[in-house]
Scaffold this motif. Structure first.
Motif, PDB file in Angstrom:
ATOM      1  N   TRP A 191      19.531  48.421 -12.626  1.00  9.62           N
ATOM      2  CA  TRP A 191      20.408  47.715 -13.052  1.00  9.62           C
ATOM      3  C   TRP A 191      19.359  46.262 -13.095  1.00  9.62           C
ATOM      4  CZ3 TRP A 191      23.402  51.321 -10.690  1.00  9.62           C
ATOM      5  CH2 TRP A 191      23.800  50.967  -9.371  1.00  9.62           C
TER       6      TRP A 191
ATOM      7  N   ILE B 185      23.837  38.946 -16.119  1.00 11.33           N
ATOM      8  CA  ILE B 185      22.752  39.641 -16.306  1.00 11.33           C
ATOM      9  C   ILE B 185      22.322  37.306 -16.309  1.00 11.33           C
ATOM     10  CG2 ILE B 185      20.922  39.823 -18.232  1.00 11.33           C
ATOM     11  CD1 ILE B 185      22.936  42.018 -16.913  1.00 11.33           C
TER      12      ILE B 185
ATOM     13  N   ASN C 135      26.539  42.138 -15.613  1.00 14.77           N
ATOM     14  CA  ASN C 135      26.630  43.556 -15.338  1.00 14.77           C
ATOM     15  C   ASN C 135      26.921  45.101 -15.482  1.00 14.77           C
ATOM     16  OD1 ASN C 135      24.254  45.300 -14.295  1.00 14.77           O
ATOM     17  ND2 ASN C 135      23.913  44.168 -12.802  1.00 14.77           N
ATOM     18  N   ARG C 136      26.460  46.199 -15.411  1.00 10.87           N
ATOM     19  CA  ARG C 136      27.466  47.028 -15.876  1.00 10.87           C
ATOM     20  C   ARG C 136      28.113  47.008 -14.316  1.00 10.87           C
ATOM     21  NH1 ARG C 136      22.748  52.018 -14.854  1.00 10.87           N
ATOM     22  NH2 ARG C 136      25.546  53.315 -14.544  1.00 10.87           N
TER      23      ARG C 136
ATOM     24  N   TYR D 281      28.424  45.657 -10.893  1.00  8.22           N
ATOM     25  CA  TYR D 281      28.959  44.268 -10.199  1.00  8.22           C
ATOM     26  C   TYR D 281      29.307  44.433  -8.979  1.00  8.22           C
ATOM     27  CZ  TYR D 281      32.117  40.618 -10.724  1.00  8.22           C
ATOM     28  OH  TYR D 281      32.645  38.775 -10.874  1.00  8.22           O
TER      29      TYR D 281
ATOM     30  N   PRO E 223      14.424  45.115 -14.254  1.00 15.26           N
ATOM     31  CA  PRO E 223      15.113  43.422 -14.411  1.00 15.26           C
ATOM     32  C   PRO E 223      14.624  42.184 -13.771  1.00 15.26           C
ATOM     33  CG  PRO E 223      15.506  45.249 -12.478  1.00 15.26           C
ATOM     34  CD  PRO E 223      14.115  45.490 -13.114  1.00 15.26           C
TER      35      PRO E 223
END
Length: 525
Positions: free
Chosen positions: A89, A95, A108-109, A113, A476
């Motif tokens: 990720w 992001i 972020n997911r 996180y 990323p």
């Protein structure tokens, strides 16, 4: 009138074999703290303070807690680097976030996180423990017998040489992992190297000026008449001047030393605050989005690399040493306090808990009153469109931190976490901690070896892992489609495999290192 000279008892000193890379005894592989039978002397000008021939050993809580913390931080750090190698990720809680004045449009997911927030503790914790280790190392070398005691030049050379070695390792690693494309890569080692040198020189300066200040204070303290002293602090005859005049009793010497010690601790605390705030003051935008940047320092990479992150084709430096120096200074302060006396485990736990709560309160204040942040007006998502305090719009907003460079909110949050972890480890019975958390001790006492080895292992392991279970993700960094492992089960399985391989390697290296002398270069790893 000559300054008085009187023997007084020093606080317990660390074992002479204790290294800055570990707070565990080197005397044996057991967890029992070492006993010291060397005589040490501390001079405040001409005020001589010889220690007794046998000093109490460091408390087990004091010796184990830092190594347990470092071992835990190493394992947590591996989470962050595993996600990078597997392209799991984006590298941040948001992001394109975590940079000074970086606009944030997407979180972020959730798992990413949480993991990233947890890994924020690592770099501050390593730098804090580095500063603490300087005090342990310096005290151990200067409290040796006169024929083995390190001189000022020898200490300075050690700090410089270690900094050069760490910088060289960082550079070689950068060339290796980038295939020669990056000439200088500072993932954290260069920052640690420079801060180690600066911390060492600071500790030496403090030791020198503290002696001079204690002597100056002693000269102005009112001397007590013999009849005013009902009972000497220590047994034995009280000192007299050459002409038979009465001198200051031991209590005056202790008072002078205490005053000098407290003043220097205050100076270190103020210095740490100034050093974290200058990340705000030197920010080209003052940490505010929508402001035209105004350079505060010369536009030279040689200057910027010390204060600002630099990311270009040949130089990638995310950890400017001066931006992180505050954590090392806090470590110096903590080390001085922890070695001042034989604290009980309860006292260490209580002190760290109070420090952790204090930093927690400061972090909350940075959010509520919007000061000390490098992300003012930078959160730009749906929950922030209604105005008001952006940090109170959601839980993720409240805990969003700027790391590059660290701001005051990041400083407070991470130091709170590290102090509370030390408090937790200090409450554990040493024998229980040594058995239940033996793996963390193995990692924590071979930290640099762990760091280098885990980078190389991740590079090797990621190839077959991605080939076996990888699927198309967005890289990323390049934002281009690439193969990666974004499944949580695959990510955690890879991380666990990495730690499992590292354990026997670090355990072997720990035994190898202990077989070397206390001044061996292998201790660096």
């Amino acid at each position: 009138m000559k300054p008085p000279t009187s023997p007084i008892t020093l606080p317990p000193q660390p074992d002479a074999a204790v290294q800055e890379t570990s707070f565990e005894s080197d005397a044996s592989p057991t967890l029992s703290p070492p006993c010291q039978d060397e005589e040490s002397t501390l001079n405040y000008g001409s005020v001589s303070r010889p220690a007794p021939t046998s000093s109490p050993p460091p408390s087990p809580a004091r010796a184990l807690a830092p190594d347990l913390l470092r071992g835990l931080l190493m394992a947590i750090m591996a989470l962050d680097h595993t996600s990078l190698m597997l392209r799991s990720w984006p590298h941040g809680t948001a992001i394109d976030g975590e940079n000074d004045s970086a606009r944030v449009h997407e979180w972020n997911r959730p798992a990413a996180y949480v993991i990233r927030t947890l890994t924020h503790l690592c770099a501050p914790g390593f730098t804090f423990l580095l500063g603490m280790g300087v005090v342990y190392f310096g005290r151990s070398r200067t409290s040796r017998p006169p024929d083995k005691r390190w001189a000022t030049g020898q200490l300075a050379w050690h700090f410089l040489f270690r900094a050069v070695v760490l910088t060289a390792i960082s550079t070689v690693l950068g060339l290796a992992v980038s295939g020669g494309k990056v000439w200088f890569l500072n993932m954290v080692l260069f920052s640690l190297a420079a801060d180690y040198l600066l911390s060492g020189l600071t500790w030496m300066a403090v030791a020198k000026t503290e002696r001079l200040l204690a002597l100056a204070v002693l000269k102005v303290l009112p001397l007590r008449k013999k009849e005013d002293v009902s009972e000497p602090l220590l047994p034995g005859p009280q000192p007299q001047l050459n002409g038979g005049e009465e001198m200051a009793p031991d209590v005056e010497i202790i008072r002078a030393a205490d005053i000098a010690w407290h003043i220097h601790n205050l100076m270190l605390a103020v210095g740490a605050v100034v050093m974290i705030w200058w990340n705000i003051w030197l920010s080209p935008t003052g940490g505010r989005c929508g402001i035209d940047p105004t350079p505060k320092l010369p536009e030279s990479d040689w200057v910027k690399i010390w204060f600002y992150p630099i990311i270009d084709e040949r130089v990638k430096s995310g950890f400017p040493p001066f931006a992180w120096m505050s954590f090392a200074v806090l470590g110096l302060l903590y080390g001085r306090i922890i070695l001042a006396r034989a604290w009980s485990a309860k006292a260490i736990a209580l002190g760290n808990t109070l420090a952790g709560l204090g930093f927690t309160l400061l972090f909350v204040f940075t959010r509520l009153f919007r000061f000390g942040n490098l992300s003012e007006g930078c959160l730009d998502m749906a929950e922030h469109q209604h105005g008001g305090n952006q940090y109170l719009a959601s839980v993720k907003s409240f805990f969003y931190l700027t790391k590059y460079p660290p701001d005051v909110a990041f400083w407070a949050f991470t130091m709170a976490g590290n102090h509370l972890l030390i408090a937790l480890f200090a409450t554990l019975p040493p024998l229980f901690a040594g058995k239940a958390f033996h793996v963390l001790l193995v990692y924590g006492t071979s930290a640099l070896f762990f760091y280098i080895t885990h980078i190389l292992l991740l590079g090797a392991l990621s190839i077959p892992i991605v080939a076996l279970i990888g699927r198309e993700v967005s890289d990323p960094f390049s934002k281009q489609p690439a193969l990666g492992v974004d499944q949580l089960w695959g990510f955690f399985l890879s991380w666990a495999l990495l730690l499992a391989i590292l354990y026997p390697l670090c355990r072997w290296y720990g035994g190898f290192k202990k077989a070397k002398g206390p001044d061996s270069i292998w201790r660096f790893f």
